[in-house]
Design a protein around this motif. Structure first.
Motif, PDB file in Angstrom:
ATOM      1  N   TYR A 221      11.284  -6.767  12.172  1.00 59.45           N
ATOM      2  CA  TYR A 221      11.212  -5.503  11.444  1.00 59.45           C
ATOM      3  C   TYR A 221      10.236  -5.663  10.276  1.00 59.45           C
ATOM      4  O   TYR A 221      10.189  -6.713   9.639  1.00 59.45           O
ATOM      5  N   LEU A 222       9.487  -4.605  10.017  1.00 58.90           N
ATOM      6  CA  LEU A 222       8.494  -4.636   8.947  1.00 58.90           C
ATOM      7  C   LEU A 222       8.853  -3.625   7.875  1.00 58.90           C
ATOM      8  O   LEU A 222       9.176  -2.470   8.171  1.00 58.90           O
ATOM      9  N   SER A 223       8.796  -4.067   6.618  1.00 58.47           N
ATOM     10  CA  SER A 223       9.048  -3.190   5.473  1.00 58.47           C
ATOM     11  C   SER A 223       7.810  -3.117   4.594  1.00 58.47           C
ATOM     12  O   SER A 223       7.089  -4.105   4.437  1.00 58.47           O
ATOM     13  N   LEU A 224       7.609  -1.960   4.025  1.00 53.59           N
ATOM     14  CA  LEU A 224       6.537  -1.731   3.058  1.00 53.59           C
ATOM     15  C   LEU A 224       7.099  -1.750   1.649  1.00 53.59           C
ATOM     16  O   LEU A 224       8.153  -1.168   1.385  1.00 53.59           O
ATOM     17  N   ASN A 225       6.417  -2.422   0.754  1.00 55.03           N
ATOM     18  CA  ASN A 225       6.690  -2.273  -0.675  1.00 55.03           C
ATOM     19  C   ASN A 225       5.643  -1.317  -1.233  1.00 55.03           C
ATOM     20  O   ASN A 225       4.446  -1.625  -1.190  1.00 55.03           O
ATOM     21  N   PRO A 226       6.054  -0.137  -1.732  1.00 52.05           N
ATOM     22  CA  PRO A 226       5.060   0.821  -2.235  1.00 52.05           C
ATOM     23  C   PRO A 226       4.124   0.226  -3.270  1.00 52.05           C
ATOM     24  O   PRO A 226       2.952   0.612  -3.358  1.00 52.05           O
ATOM     25  N   VAL A 227       4.633  -0.709  -4.088  1.00 52.56           N
ATOM     26  CA  VAL A 227       3.792  -1.478  -5.003  1.00 52.56           C
ATOM     27  C   VAL A 227       4.200  -2.931  -4.869  1.00 52.56           C
ATOM     28  O   VAL A 227       5.312  -3.230  -4.415  1.00 52.56           O
ATOM     29  N   PRO A 228       3.338  -3.883  -5.214  1.00 49.02           N
ATOM     30  CA  PRO A 228       3.749  -5.292  -5.183  1.00 49.02           C
ATOM     31  C   PRO A 228       5.016  -5.514  -6.004  1.00 49.02           C
ATOM     32  O   PRO A 228       5.197  -4.911  -7.073  1.00 49.02           O
ATOM     33  N   ILE A 229       5.902  -6.368  -5.501  1.00 49.17           N
ATOM     34  CA  ILE A 229       7.211  -6.560  -6.133  1.00 49.17           C
ATOM     35  C   ILE A 229       7.074  -6.953  -7.605  1.00 49.17           C
ATOM     36  O   ILE A 229       7.862  -6.522  -8.446  1.00 49.17           O
ATOM     37  N   LEU A 230       6.070  -7.735  -7.922  1.00 48.33           N
ATOM     38  CA  LEU A 230       5.907  -8.175  -9.304  1.00 48.33           C
ATOM     39  C   LEU A 230       5.690  -7.000 -10.253  1.00 48.33           C
ATOM     40  O   LEU A 230       6.065  -7.053 -11.426  1.00 48.33           O
ATOM     41  N   ASP A 231       5.112  -5.912  -9.752  1.00 49.97           N
ATOM     42  CA  ASP A 231       4.838  -4.751 -10.599  1.00 49.97           C
ATOM     43  C   ASP A 231       6.106  -4.013 -11.021  1.00 49.97           C
ATOM     44  O   ASP A 231       6.086  -3.267 -12.006  1.00 49.97           O
ATOM     45  N   VAL A 232       7.205  -4.188 -10.273  1.00 46.69           N
ATOM     46  CA  VAL A 232       8.421  -3.460 -10.642  1.00 46.69           C
ATOM     47  C   VAL A 232       8.970  -3.967 -11.977  1.00 46.69           C
ATOM     48  O   VAL A 232       9.715  -3.244 -12.651  1.00 46.69           O
ATOM     49  N   LEU A 233       8.593  -5.193 -12.369  1.00 47.86           N
ATOM     50  CA  LEU A 233       9.049  -5.705 -13.660  1.00 47.86           C
ATOM     51  C   LEU A 233       8.460  -4.903 -14.814  1.00 47.86           C
ATOM     52  O   LEU A 233       8.997  -4.933 -15.927  1.00 47.86           O
ATOM     53  N   ASP A 234       7.377  -4.184 -14.539  1.00 46.38           N
ATOM     54  CA  ASP A 234       6.744  -3.349 -15.562  1.00 46.38           C
ATOM     55  C   ASP A 234       7.079  -1.871 -15.381  1.00 46.38           C
ATOM     56  O   ASP A 234       6.421  -1.002 -15.957  1.00 46.38           O
ATOM     57  N   GLY A 235       8.097  -1.578 -14.536  1.00 49.78           N
ATOM     58  CA  GLY A 235       8.571  -0.206 -14.410  1.00 49.78           C
ATOM     59  C   GLY A 235       8.054   0.568 -13.220  1.00 49.78           C
ATOM     60  O   GLY A 235       8.362   1.764 -13.086  1.00 49.78           O
ATOM     61  N   ALA A 236       7.300  -0.064 -12.314  1.00 45.46           N
ATOM     62  CA  ALA A 236       6.806   0.642 -11.138  1.00 45.46           C
ATOM     63  C   ALA A 236       7.942   0.898 -10.156  1.00 45.46           C
ATOM     64  O   ALA A 236       9.016   0.283 -10.235  1.00 45.46           O
ATOM     65  N   ILE A 237       7.732   1.793  -9.214  1.00 45.89           N
ATOM     66  CA  ILE A 237       8.734   2.136  -8.217  1.00 45.89           C
ATOM     67  C   ILE A 237       9.230   0.862  -7.521  1.00 45.89           C
ATOM     68  O   ILE A 237       8.434   0.015  -7.115  1.00 45.89           O
ATOM     69  N   ASN A 238      10.541   0.731  -7.400  1.00 45.37           N
ATOM     70  CA  ASN A 238      11.164  -0.478  -6.864  1.00 45.37           C
ATOM     71  C   ASN A 238      11.833  -0.123  -5.547  1.00 45.37           C
ATOM     72  O   ASN A 238      12.952   0.412  -5.537  1.00 45.37           O
ATOM     73  N   ALA A 239      11.156  -0.383  -4.448  1.00 40.52           N
ATOM     74  CA  ALA A 239      11.655   0.094  -3.159  1.00 40.52           C
ATOM     75  C   ALA A 239      11.156  -0.778  -2.016  1.00 40.52           C
ATOM     76  O   ALA A 239      10.135  -1.473  -2.127  1.00 40.52           O
ATOM     77  N   ASN A 240      11.905  -0.724  -0.929  1.00 40.00           N
ATOM     78  CA  ASN A 240      11.526  -1.354   0.332  1.00 40.00           C
ATOM     79  C   ASN A 240      11.724  -0.312   1.427  1.00 40.00           C
ATOM     80  O   ASN A 240      12.774   0.332   1.475  1.00 40.00           O
ATOM     81  N   ILE A 241      10.741  -0.132   2.300  1.00 40.08           N
ATOM     82  CA  ILE A 241      10.820   0.924   3.307  1.00 40.08           C
ATOM     83  C   ILE A 241      10.563   0.335   4.692  1.00 40.08           C
ATOM     84  O   ILE A 241       9.479  -0.188   4.964  1.00 40.08           O
ATOM     85  N   THR A 242      11.566   0.412   5.565  1.00 39.16           N
ATOM     86  CA  THR A 242      11.417  -0.060   6.943  1.00 39.16           C
ATOM     87  C   THR A 242      10.666   0.977   7.761  1.00 39.16           C
ATOM     88  O   THR A 242      11.045   2.153   7.805  1.00 39.16           O
ATOM     89  N   PHE A 243       9.609   0.549   8.422  1.00 39.47           N
ATOM     90  CA  PHE A 243       8.837   1.450   9.274  1.00 39.47           C
ATOM     91  C   PHE A 243       9.687   1.954  10.435  1.00 39.47           C
ATOM     92  O   PHE A 243      10.549   1.235  10.958  1.00 39.47           O
TER      93      PHE A 243
END
Length: 415
Positions: A221-243
């Motif tokens: 299964y493949l998931s997309l991170n809308p932004v790189p995980i490291l960016d969520v530490l600075d308040g970016a969207i924190n999500a994982n989306i399975t295609f």
């Protein structure tokens, strides 16, 4: 029609490492065709809430110390003589316990990762060396002990760079440093831990997951991170989306997972990896793990396909072929809701959020009056929700709509 209860003596018995009450662990506890024996390590007892301890009070529990594993194993072997059902299978879904849990399983004669495999999937520099041996692109790195050494690496490699503990997870202790002026904002590297600096990879981040039986990937299964995980530490969207099944994927997830499973010599269980598609289209592998993924990625896969992936995952640890009959075909993601430090004075309700398009479920961890002290970690949140759509792109759009509507307000708390 009558139903019959399975003969309890014929049921498999699994020793399950119990470090925190994850969705997977809670699901396993509800299964009626397996006996559960819990293995808890003393260092993690503080992480188990009383509600969960009460719920699992009927199960046999072996409490092990984190040191002197040989003595602890000998004590365990005497203890199981008192049990009605003795474990013959082993499952450790907890990343921080790999170094103690797997050697413990080896000492008591249960299926386990070898010490070499634990090092490959746990220690990031050795892991990257293994990627290189397998012919896979990964970030350049260097072991470091001081921020001065980080700066030297960056001068040779180029800014920005990432600095992290070699055994970290959930981005804890991990920093992206954009230039020499930002070094002052990074805490000094604790000498009791081992650290590394690595090249910052520009591209789109994905997560690869696979169910493995007999050394073979039975599905991936493949998931997309809308932004790189490291960016969520600075308040970016924190999500994982399975295609969704049938969506055109940017890479051959099955093939990549099988190559990694072969390269790490994994026989069974849940395999997880993170990778980037770089701006030039090159695949760059980030990290790999032989355990259940964090957050709600596992649940996303099950909701996307319409099957009990927790059951299927457990089956891979019990020598069974998982049931992969799917009843859904959609994209599903988990969205971690923002959190602020302080006492909560207002927060969106579950009812409000459930009315938004695509929202399947909502679980809030905070209510008005609660005090939040969030860690600087990728799993820090005030709750999470599952969001569905026809494609990963539609799910991301719906998640961003949720974030526009979600509110949380806090006030300072006196020390």
């Amino acid at each position: 029609m009558t139903t019959s209860t399975p003969e309890t003596s014929a049921l498999p018995v699994v020793l399950l490492v119990d470090g925190r009450p994850s969705t997977f662990v809670r699901n396993v506890l509800n299964q009626d065709d397996v006996h559960i024996v819990l293995l808890r390590f003393a260092s993690a007892i503080k992480d188990l809430p009383q509600e969960y301890l009460d719920r699992t009070a009927h199960l046999p529990v072996f409490l092990a110390q984190d040191e002197n594993l040989a003595e602890e194993a000998e004590r365990y072997l005497k203890w199981i003589d008192t049990l009605e059902h003795v474990p013959t299978y082993f499952c450790n879904p907890q990343e921080p316990h790999q170094e103690v849990a797997q050697p413990f399983a080896e000492s008591v004669g249960l299926p386990h990762l070898t010490r070499q495999q634990v090092t490959w999937v746990r220690h990031k520099t050795v892991m990257k060396d293994r990627f290189a041996e397998l012919g896979l692109r990964c970030a350049a790195y260097r072991r470091v002990e001081t921020l001065a050494e980080v700066a030297l690496f960056a001068e040779e490699q180029g800014w920005p760079v990432v600095v992290k503990p070699m055994d970290s997870f959930a981005c804890i202790g991990t920093y992206r440093i954009d230039g020499p002026d930002d070094l002052a904002e990074v805490p000094e590297l604790a000498p009791e831990r081992r650290w590394m600096a690595e090249e910052y990879i520009r591209g789109t981040e994905y997560q690869l997951c696979a169910l493995v039986t007999g050394g073979k990937v039975v599905d991936a299964y493949l998931s997309l991170n809308p932004v790189p995980i490291l960016d969520v530490l600075d308040g970016a969207i924190n999500a994982n989306i399975t295609f969704a099944p049938g969506e055109e994927l940017p890479l051959d997830v099955w093939s990549v997972c099988q190559d990694l499973v072969d390269g790490f010599g994994l026989d069974h269980g849940y395999f997880h990896a993170e990778c980037f598609l770089m701006d030039d289209g090159t695949l760059c592998v980030g990290e790999a793990a032989a355990r259940i993924t964090g957050c709600e990625v596992l649940a996303n896969h099950g909701l996307s396909r319409g099957f009990d992936i927790h059951r299927a995952t457990l089956d891979t640890y019990l020598g069974r072929t998982p049931d992969l009959r799917y009843s859904e075909g959609r994209a599903v993601g988990d969205l971690l809701l923002p959190v602020k430090p302080g006492r909560v004075v207002s927060i969106s309700t579950e009812e409000e959020l459930l009315r938004l398009p695509g929202v399947l479920s909502v679980q809030l961890k905070l209510a008005v009056g609660d005090v939040a002290t969030p860690l600087r970690a990728s799993h820090a949140s005030s709750g999470f929700m599952h969001v569905a759509g026809g494609t990963a792109a539609e799910v991301e759009q719906r998640m961003r709509n949720v974030l526009e509507h979600f509110t949380i307000e806090t006030e300072p708390v006196e020390s």
